[in-house]
Design a protein around this motif. Structure first.
Motif, PDB file in Angstrom:
ATOM      1  N   THR A 106       0.607  -1.152  -0.017  1.00 48.85           N
ATOM      2  CA  THR A 106      -0.054   0.150  -0.116  1.00 48.85           C
ATOM      3  C   THR A 106       0.999   1.178   0.008  1.00 48.85           C
ATOM      4  O   THR A 106       0.572   2.217  -0.725  1.00 48.85           O
ATOM      5  CB  THR A 106      -0.857  -0.082   1.304  1.00 48.85           C
ATOM      6  OG1 THR A 106      -1.886  -1.027   1.240  1.00 48.85           O
ATOM      7  CG2 THR A 106      -1.807   1.122   1.192  1.00 48.85           C
ATOM      8  N   ALA A 107       1.798   1.340   0.919  1.00 47.39           N
ATOM      9  CA  ALA A 107       2.745   2.521   0.856  1.00 47.39           C
ATOM     10  C   ALA A 107       3.449   2.602  -0.500  1.00 47.39           C
ATOM     11  O   ALA A 107       3.596   3.797  -0.949  1.00 47.39           O
ATOM     12  CB  ALA A 107       3.673   2.205   1.983  1.00 47.39           C
ATOM     13  N   ASP A 158       2.567   1.758  -3.381  1.00 49.83           N
ATOM     14  CA  ASP A 158       1.341   2.132  -4.380  1.00 49.83           C
ATOM     15  C   ASP A 158       1.062   3.675  -4.234  1.00 49.83           C
ATOM     16  O   ASP A 158       0.998   4.402  -5.138  1.00 49.83           O
ATOM     17  CB  ASP A 158       0.238   1.335  -4.310  1.00 49.83           C
ATOM     18  CG  ASP A 158       0.365  -0.072  -4.694  1.00 49.83           C
ATOM     19  OD1 ASP A 158       1.141  -0.164  -5.522  1.00 49.83           O
ATOM     20  OD2 ASP A 158      -0.777  -0.814  -4.337  1.00 49.83           O
ATOM     21  N   ARG A 159       0.823   4.179  -2.908  1.00 51.02           N
ATOM     22  CA  ARG A 159       0.680   5.608  -2.563  1.00 51.02           C
ATOM     23  C   ARG A 159       1.898   6.434  -3.239  1.00 51.02           C
ATOM     24  O   ARG A 159       1.742   7.373  -3.746  1.00 51.02           O
ATOM     25  CB  ARG A 159       0.524   5.494  -1.116  1.00 51.02           C
ATOM     26  CG  ARG A 159      -0.650   5.197  -0.685  1.00 51.02           C
ATOM     27  CD  ARG A 159      -0.821   5.262   0.871  1.00 51.02           C
ATOM     28  NE  ARG A 159      -0.697   6.746   1.498  1.00 51.02           N
ATOM     29  CZ  ARG A 159      -0.368   7.211   2.398  1.00 51.02           C
ATOM     30  NH1 ARG A 159      -0.149   6.128   3.525  1.00 51.02           N
ATOM     31  NH2 ARG A 159      -0.326   8.239   2.869  1.00 51.02           N
ATOM     32  N   ALA A 188       1.810   9.205  -5.856  1.00 49.52           N
ATOM     33  CA  ALA A 188       2.149  10.587  -5.739  1.00 49.52           C
ATOM     34  C   ALA A 188       3.287  11.203  -6.538  1.00 49.52           C
ATOM     35  O   ALA A 188       3.203  12.228  -7.117  1.00 49.52           O
ATOM     36  CB  ALA A 188       2.639  10.730  -4.380  1.00 49.52           C
ATOM     37  N   ASP A 246       0.541  13.236   0.054  1.00 49.55           N
ATOM     38  CA  ASP A 246      -0.512  12.307   0.063  1.00 49.55           C
ATOM     39  C   ASP A 246      -0.046  11.057  -0.108  1.00 49.55           C
ATOM     40  O   ASP A 246      -0.611   9.948   0.354  1.00 49.55           O
ATOM     41  CB  ASP A 246      -1.306  12.401  -1.125  1.00 49.55           C
ATOM     42  CG  ASP A 246      -2.456  13.625  -1.037  1.00 49.55           C
ATOM     43  OD1 ASP A 246      -2.388  13.926   0.210  1.00 49.55           O
ATOM     44  OD2 ASP A 246      -2.874  14.107  -2.031  1.00 49.55           O
ATOM     45  N   GLY A 247       1.403  10.872  -0.417  1.00 53.96           N
ATOM     46  CA  GLY A 247       1.840   9.390  -0.811  1.00 53.96           C
ATOM     47  C   GLY A 247       3.149   9.035  -0.039  1.00 53.96           C
ATOM     48  O   GLY A 247       3.638   7.918  -0.187  1.00 53.96           O
ATOM     49  N   ARG A 289      -2.466  13.450   6.844  1.00 54.03           N
ATOM     50  CA  ARG A 289      -2.033  12.112   6.184  1.00 54.03           C
ATOM     51  C   ARG A 289      -1.058  11.331   7.258  1.00 54.03           C
ATOM     52  O   ARG A 289      -0.519  10.292   6.937  1.00 54.03           O
ATOM     53  CB  ARG A 289      -1.233  12.398   4.852  1.00 54.03           C
ATOM     54  CG  ARG A 289      -2.117  13.268   3.925  1.00 54.03           C
ATOM     55  CD  ARG A 289      -3.257  12.375   3.235  1.00 54.03           C
ATOM     56  NE  ARG A 289      -4.034  12.863   2.217  1.00 54.03           N
ATOM     57  CZ  ARG A 289      -5.093  13.551   2.420  1.00 54.03           C
ATOM     58  NH1 ARG A 289      -5.679  13.691   3.467  1.00 54.03           N
ATOM     59  NH2 ARG A 289      -5.797  13.964   1.341  1.00 54.03           N
TER      60      ARG A 289
END
Length: 229
Positions: A9-10, A12-13, A17, A123-124, A151
């Motif tokens: 998940t990290a 992908d974020r 970004a 955001d990421g 965030r």
């Protein structure tokens, strides 16, 4: 299973970004093969009240790019770092400090879109370093700090940031080496003052680095008396 999902998940974020920033500033992404830095605990985290960067907050490291880089190497672990508006930071210096370049996003030029670029990265990316070439207004910094809180990310800056949770100010710096350091700097000594809500008037530290060894941190009454004198 949970750890692998969290890492994915990290990643992908961070990728999302980065793609947003690339579209905004008009650059292309290129994969590079790098040698990973060893993940070893660093005594430098003694500079941080909780042994880590403040999460969902801003932190400033003033008057020493070296200390900023050393801290990144000490606390990065598996987190993503964005370096924005600071092309002078050498990849070699980052690697020597223990920074994992495979988890670093570099945006050397924001091309007049500083606030939008930083907002997208917050955001990421877990740690966003706002370099000296990233100009923002006070109102933009307040909005970015609010976004970081939402965030649960960290803003790192070498310049003043309003309502920063932690400030490390380097008051004294000395480098030495062969021929008094003129040709090869081998030793560094920094006098650092830490200011946070828990520090009152401030806590004082001596930071030293010898050769290629990891920096060490020492907080003593003697050091405090010497700085006060």
């Amino acid at each position: 299973m949970f750890d692998s999902i969290a890492v994915s998940t990290a990643l992908d974020r961070a990728r999302a970004a980065l793609q947003t920033v690339e579209r905004r500033v008009g650059v292309e992404h290129r994969d590079q093969i790098v040698t990973l830095a060893p993940a070893e605990p660093s005594p430098l985290i003694e500079l941080l009240p909780d042994g880590d960067l403040p999460i969902g907050a801003a932190m400033t490291v003033r008057d020493s790019a070296s200390l900023m880089v050393w801290l990144l190497g000490a606390v990065q672990r598996d987190r993503w770092v964005a370096l924005v508006g600071w092309p002078e930071l050498s990849p070699v210096a980052l690697t020597e400090a223990g920074v994992d370049l495979e988890h670093v996003v570099v945006v050397p030029d924001v091309r007049g879109h500083a606030a939008a670029v930083l907002a997208a990265l917050l955001d990421g990316v877990e740690i966003v370093v706002v370099g000296p070439r990233t100009a923002t207004t006070a109102s933009e910094r307040r909005r970015l700090l609010a976004r970081a809180r939402q965030r649960a990310t960290t803003i790192l800056s070498p310049a003043r940031w309003e309502d920063a949770a932690l400030v490390l100010a380097v008051e004294q710096t000395s480098w030495s080496g062969p021929d008094r350091g003129n040709h090869w700097l081998r030793e560094a000594h920094l006098g650092v003052v830490r200011r946070s809500r828990a520090d009152g008037a401030g806590s004082r530290f001596d930071v030293a680095r010898y050769g290629t060894t990891a920096p060490t941190t020492l907080a003593t009454r003697a050091a405090a008396r010497r700085r006060a004198g």
